[in-house]
Design a protein around this motif. Sequence first.
Motif, mmCIF file in Angstrom:
data_model
loop_
_atom_site.group_PDB
_atom_site.id
_atom_site.type_symbol
_atom_site.label_atom_id
_atom_site.label_comp_id
_atom_site.label_asym_id
_atom_site.label_seq_id
_atom_site.Cartn_x
_atom_site.Cartn_y
_atom_site.Cartn_z
ATOM 1 N N ALA A 101 0.843 -1.194 0.000
ATOM 2 C CA ALA A 101 0.000 0.000 0.000
ATOM 3 C C ALA A 101 0.879 1.245 0.000
ATOM 4 C CB ALA A 101 -0.912 0.017 1.230
ATOM 5 N N ALA A 102 0.419 2.279 -0.705
ATOM 6 C CA ALA A 102 1.074 3.584 -0.698
ATOM 7 C C ALA A 102 0.052 4.636 -0.300
ATOM 8 C CB ALA A 102 1.672 3.908 -2.068
ATOM 9 N N VAL A 103 0.485 5.585 0.513
ATOM 10 C CA VAL A 103 -0.392 6.624 1.057
ATOM 11 C C VAL A 103 -0.518 7.786 0.070
ATOM 12 C CG1 VAL A 103 -0.616 8.359 2.892
ATOM 13 C CG2 VAL A 103 0.172 6.036 3.434
ATOM 14 N N GLN A 104 -1.743 8.267 -0.115
ATOM 15 C CA GLN A 104 -1.998 9.580 -0.703
ATOM 16 C C GLN A 104 -2.916 10.310 0.267
ATOM 17 O OE1 GLN A 104 -2.765 10.271 -4.973
ATOM 18 N NE2 GLN A 104 -4.636 11.326 -4.377
ATOM 19 N N ALA A 105 -2.369 11.273 0.989
ATOM 20 C CA ALA A 105 -3.150 11.933 2.033
ATOM 21 C C ALA A 105 -2.513 13.257 2.410
ATOM 22 C CB ALA A 105 -3.270 11.032 3.266
ATOM 23 N N GLU A 106 -3.297 14.063 3.121
ATOM 24 C CA GLU A 106 -2.790 15.341 3.620
ATOM 25 C C GLU A 106 -2.190 15.150 5.002
ATOM 26 O OE1 GLU A 106 -4.064 20.006 3.718
ATOM 27 O OE2 GLU A 106 -5.675 18.532 3.948
ATOM 28 N N PRO A 107 -0.982 15.652 5.228
ATOM 29 C CA PRO A 107 -0.416 15.596 6.579
ATOM 30 C C PRO A 107 -1.224 16.456 7.543
ATOM 31 C CG PRO A 107 1.248 16.172 4.926
ATOM 32 C CD PRO A 107 -0.081 16.302 4.265
ATOM 33 N N VAL A 108 -0.998 16.253 8.813
ATOM 34 C CA VAL A 108 -1.496 17.191 9.818
ATOM 35 C C VAL A 108 -0.383 18.226 9.985
ATOM 36 C CG1 VAL A 108 -2.422 17.515 12.122
ATOM 37 C CG2 VAL A 108 -2.773 15.339 10.928
ATOM 38 N N TRP A 109 -0.552 19.358 9.331
ATOM 39 C CA TRP A 109 0.531 20.315 9.171
ATOM 40 C C TRP A 109 1.052 20.828 10.515
ATOM 41 C CZ3 TRP A 109 2.071 19.953 4.381
ATOM 42 C CH2 TRP A 109 1.145 19.700 3.362
ATOM 43 N N LEU A 110 2.375 20.687 10.700
ATOM 44 C CA LEU A 110 3.086 21.280 11.839
ATOM 45 C C LEU A 110 2.532 20.814 13.188
ATOM 46 C CD1 LEU A 110 3.447 24.942 10.492
ATOM 47 C CD2 LEU A 110 4.891 22.959 10.041
ATOM 48 N N ASP A 111 2.076 19.570 13.250
ATOM 49 C CA ASP A 111 1.508 19.028 14.489
ATOM 50 C C ASP A 111 1.929 17.565 14.600
ATOM 51 O OD1 ASP A 111 -0.050 18.004 16.563
ATOM 52 O OD2 ASP A 111 -1.761 19.276 16.096
ATOM 53 N N ALA A 112 3.036 17.315 15.291
ATOM 54 C CA ALA A 112 3.588 15.969 15.365
ATOM 55 C C ALA A 112 2.633 14.994 16.043
ATOM 56 C CB ALA A 112 4.928 15.985 16.089
ATOM 57 N N ALA A 113 2.014 15.401 17.145
ATOM 58 C CA ALA A 113 1.140 14.488 17.887
ATOM 59 C C ALA A 113 -0.037 14.045 17.034
ATOM 60 C CB ALA A 113 0.660 15.158 19.168
ATOM 61 N N ALA A 114 -0.704 15.001 16.377
ATOM 62 C CA ALA A 114 -1.834 14.649 15.513
ATOM 63 C C ALA A 114 -1.359 13.879 14.283
ATOM 64 C CB ALA A 114 -2.586 15.905 15.101
ATOM 65 N N ILE A 122 5.534 13.650 8.470
ATOM 66 C CA ILE A 122 5.452 14.353 9.749
ATOM 67 C C ILE A 122 6.635 15.317 9.806
ATOM 68 C CG2 ILE A 122 5.474 14.137 12.261
ATOM 69 C CD1 ILE A 122 4.411 11.290 11.954
ATOM 70 N N PRO A 123 6.409 16.605 9.999
ATOM 71 C CA PRO A 123 5.124 17.296 10.213
ATOM 72 C C PRO A 123 4.537 17.924 8.947
ATOM 73 C CG PRO A 123 6.895 18.792 10.754
ATOM 74 C CD PRO A 123 7.549 17.511 10.274
ATOM 75 N N GLY A 124 4.758 17.319 7.790
ATOM 76 C CA GLY A 124 4.277 17.857 6.527
ATOM 77 C C GLY A 124 5.368 18.611 5.794
#
Length: 333
Positions: free
Chosen positions: A11-24, A51-53
């Motif tokens: 599997a390969a991910v295509q998704a939006e990071p949780v910008w500038l938020d390591a925990a999330a 992480i973090p985007g």
Amino acid sequence: MTDTLRKFRAAAVQAEPVWLDAAAGVAKTVDLIAEAARGGAAIIAFPEVWIPGYPHFLWLGSVAAQVPFVGRYHANSLTVDGPELTAIRRAARQHGITVALGYSEKVYGSLHISQTVIAADGTVLLHRRKLRPTHVERSLFGEGDGSDLKVVDSPLGRLGALNCAEHVQPLSKYAMYAQGEELHIASWPCFGLYRDVAHQLSAEANIAATQVYAIEGGSFVLMATQVISPAGIDLFATTDEQRRLLSAGGGCSRIYGPDGRMITKALDEGEEALVYAEIDLDEISIAKNAYDPAGHYARPDATYLVHHREPRRPVVPGVDEATFPELEETEGA
């Protein structure tokens, strides 16, 4: 030599990071690991600095305008022995899946564009850093060295990884091909930057570079990309000029076979999803029967590559390698 599973699902991910938020970002990573495991995947590949985007702010303004972002980016980067990476390693073990993670690695005051491949038992198979950050990335990230061009034995075959524009470095690629790579992780950001300004940064150009890697290397290639939403753009772009330089979407995750065929379905560039493919490592020998540039198709009497594999660090106390602690056997881990 590690026993190898010749056929498996990837599997390969295509998704939006949780910008500038390591925990999330870690929470979203763990959720995607669980989703891939439910989908039957033996490995999941994440984009560059997931992480973090990706730090889009580097491309959108003056150095002075970047300063408010830099502290946040450092604060939300990961250390190899920190709780965030430990949580991801535990998720890999819990779900019995190999995880190829791209992230910003923090080493005291320096950052690196790093990739860590975690085995299904939570141990670390591979840790590497991008040899040379691309263009303005060099104002934020440090460099790797020849020891970061490595392919390792894994339960899923000979495995390696590169980030982003490392896939247009002919000598770096050749160093990887020569190590018998079978499964390659190609981690990219999103392709929403400079769409009308620099074609070499476009999805079309970078898809081509990734496909060529599969053909030249005769390997399966997992291409993982980020997505950026209008809300993500709002975080980085505050002027009309900046909004012209960064547009929504930019995802194009896919998996290529060793003959260069795309073996996953195409996604919309703004869609968040996993792409899956069935991997059969025995197909590699068929592909390499035609092309094996570092094998039977090479001409070392005419040209050859010298690859310095030893670490080149400013301080070398014995052996200078990233140290990953053992995972503790905890309840529910």
